[in-house]
Design an enzyme around this catalytic site. Structure first.
Site, short mmCIF file in Angstrom:
data_model
loop_
_atom_site.label_atom_id
_atom_site.label_comp_id
_atom_site.label_asym_id
_atom_site.label_seq_id
_atom_site.Cartn_x
_atom_site.Cartn_y
_atom_site.Cartn_z
N ASP A 1 9.36 3.10 2.04
CA ASP A 1 8.14 3.86 2.35
C ASP A 1 7.89 3.71 3.85
O ASP A 1 7.35 2.72 4.30
CB ASP A 1 6.96 3.34 1.53
CG ASP A 1 5.66 4.10 1.84
OD1 ASP A 1 5.62 4.84 2.85
OD2 ASP A 1 4.69 3.92 1.09
N PHE B 1 0.86 -1.19 0.00
CA PHE B 1 0.00 0.00 0.00
C PHE B 1 0.89 1.23 0.00
O PHE B 1 1.64 1.47 0.95
CB PHE B 1 -0.96 0.06 1.19
CG PHE B 1 -1.82 1.29 1.12
CD1 PHE B 1 -2.97 1.31 0.35
CD2 PHE B 1 -1.46 2.46 1.78
CE1 PHE B 1 -3.74 2.47 0.23
CE2 PHE B 1 -2.22 3.63 1.67
CZ PHE B 1 -3.36 3.62 0.89
N LYS C 1 2.52 11.26 7.19
CA LYS C 1 1.75 11.03 8.40
C LYS C 1 2.31 11.71 9.66
O LYS C 1 2.13 12.91 9.81
CB LYS C 1 1.55 9.52 8.60
CG LYS C 1 0.71 8.92 7.46
CD LYS C 1 0.06 7.62 7.80
CE LYS C 1 -0.98 7.27 6.75
NZ LYS C 1 -0.65 6.18 5.87
#
Ligand SMILES: *Cc1c(COP(=O)(O)O)cnc(C)c1O
Length: 426
Positions: free
Chosen positions: A233, A146, A274
């Site tokens: 990531d 994802f 985030k």
């Protein structure tokens, strides 16, 4: 609308249902306030937040230092665009690169944009430095990945929900099984034109799928051997979530504190988002050293909001909080306690079969089929019992509280979770 009286949860859910696109399926709870590890719904009921906005709110809700920095900057200067310099960006770039141990940063806003940026840098590096023939560069990705929601990113997803009917898809990606060094070795040997390997150190969305301890380190070594960029990531795993500043434990300022030094794998390109802002503001970043980042020249990539003064001020405060409050150490200690306690429960359980994760990024696997409602129903019961969590893939429930939690609160949460699971034992 002028607010005459407070609207009920039901009325607010109805509004979203009527006027908002149905691109999410939220748990029916309407939040109106947050502080630290807690959130409150519009009726005033208090909950432990066990999702932390997918690990964006690692520093806790409305952290006063982060909100303070945001308000102060918002009252001074919010946006100049990169057409001009501003007096915060350079300071932020210096701070961030030193914090994580890279030469340069390219600032963006959302996670998906940062992933796109990393892919573009990697491809440009492939043509201009590695010498791959035009339009032949390949990037290796993993099954179950994802990385966000743009058309290019969903092109290499294998989640049908994320992909279906959004074609035509972007070319140039090869998918291999996650957590398989053999598969990576094979693909690197069989293709000449590989530019990069994009990977999550733990697959959060896939269900907190946690690879072998040495997977990152060995993947990085293989990438080195084949002159392929190792792209991590860390949008969900980074910034103390897994008990170290980065889940790959890179060349970072937490070195002294890490217990998994043996598994260090400094990425060639690091992607953050985030919690880079503590959930206060959309801030993302791509970090790399000069020999990679210097392929980007003026006019070749950008973002109107990327690197704006509010983002810069917020991110510096958010990272100050991570180090000053020792959130990595806290996540590591509380994560161990959490898995120990849940493992004790699971020994005697028919409904929960497994707990996995690192630091405070964990998940339990529910003993039912992927298409069953059981995990959802457990999350509804957890909500009723004062704790908010959400299923990831069908029968998996992710547990990721803010990292500012203390031991007493964590044990209280373990009690809520185990007592709730007891209601579902068969
Ligand atoms: C959330 C997430 C993204 C996408 O971030 P957005 O800000 O939602 O675009 C990318 N990669 C990982 C690993 C994520 O968890």
């Amino acid at each position: 609308m002028s607010v005459i009286e407070k609207m009920s949860s039901a009325a607010l859910i109805e509004l979203e249902d009527k006027y908002g696109a149905h691109n999410y399926h939220p748990l029916p709870v309407v939040l109106s306030r947050g502080e630290g590890v807690y959130v409150w719904d519009v009726e005033g009921k208090k909950y432990y937040d066990f999702l932390s906005a997918y690990s964006a709110v690692n520093q806790g809700h409305c952290h006063p230092r982060i909100v303070g920095a945001m308000v102060e900057q918002a009252q001074t200067l919010t946006l100049t665009s990169r057409a001009f310099y501003n007096d915060k960006l350079g300071l932020y770039e210096e701070y961030l690169t030193q914090y994580f141990g890279f030469d340069k940063v390219l600032p963006m806003n959302t996670g998906a944009e940062a992933v796109e940026t990393a892919l573009k840098i990697c491809r440009k590096w492939a043509y201009e430095v590695k010498g791959i023939a035009q339009s032949q560069a390949l990037i290796v990705v993993c099954e179950g990945n994802f990385h966000g929601r743009t058309t290019t990113i969903i092109s290499f997803s294998n989640d049908e929900n994320a992909r279906k009917n959004f074609g035509p898809y972007t070319d140039g990606f090869i998918r291999i099984p996650y957590d398989s060094i053999e598969a990576l070795e094979e693909v690197l040997q069989n293709h000449q034109n590989i530019a990069g390997f994009l990977v999550e150190p733990i697959q959060g969305e896939a269900g907190v799928y946690t690879p072998a301890d040495d997977y990152m380190m060995r993947a990085k070594e293989l990438c080195n051997q084949h002159n392929v960029l190792f792209i991590a990531d860390e949008i969900q795993t980074g910034i103390a979530r897994t008990g170290s500043l980065l889940a790959v434990c890179g060349n970072c300022s937490c070195e002294k504190q890490c217990e998994r030094q043996a598994t260090y794998a400094t990425p060639d390109i690091l992607i953050l988002g985030k919690a880079l802002s503590g959930g206060a503001y959309p801030v993302s970043a791509v970090l790399a050293n000069n020999h990679i980042m210097n392929v980007i020249k003026p006019g070749q990539h950008g973002s109107t909001f990327g690197g704006n003064p509010v983002a810069a001020a917020v991110a510096m405060a958010a990272l100050d909080v991570v180090s000053d409050e020792q959130l990595a150490q806290n996540a590591r200690a509380l994560g161990k306690l959490f898995r120990t306690k849940l493992n004790e429960y699971i020994q005697t359980s028919n409904i929960a079969t497994l707990v996995r994760g690192r630091g405070l990024l964990n998940a339990i696997v529910i003993n039912d089929t992927e298409d069953s409602e059981t995990a959802w129903n457990i999350c509804m019961a957890l909500r009723d019992n004062g704790l908010l969590a959400k299923p990831t893939h069908g029968n998996i429930i992710r547990f990721a509280p803010p990292l500012v939690m203390n031991e007493e609160q964590l044990l209280d949460c373990v009690r809520i979770i185990t007592e709730t699971l007891k209601q579902f034992e068969r």
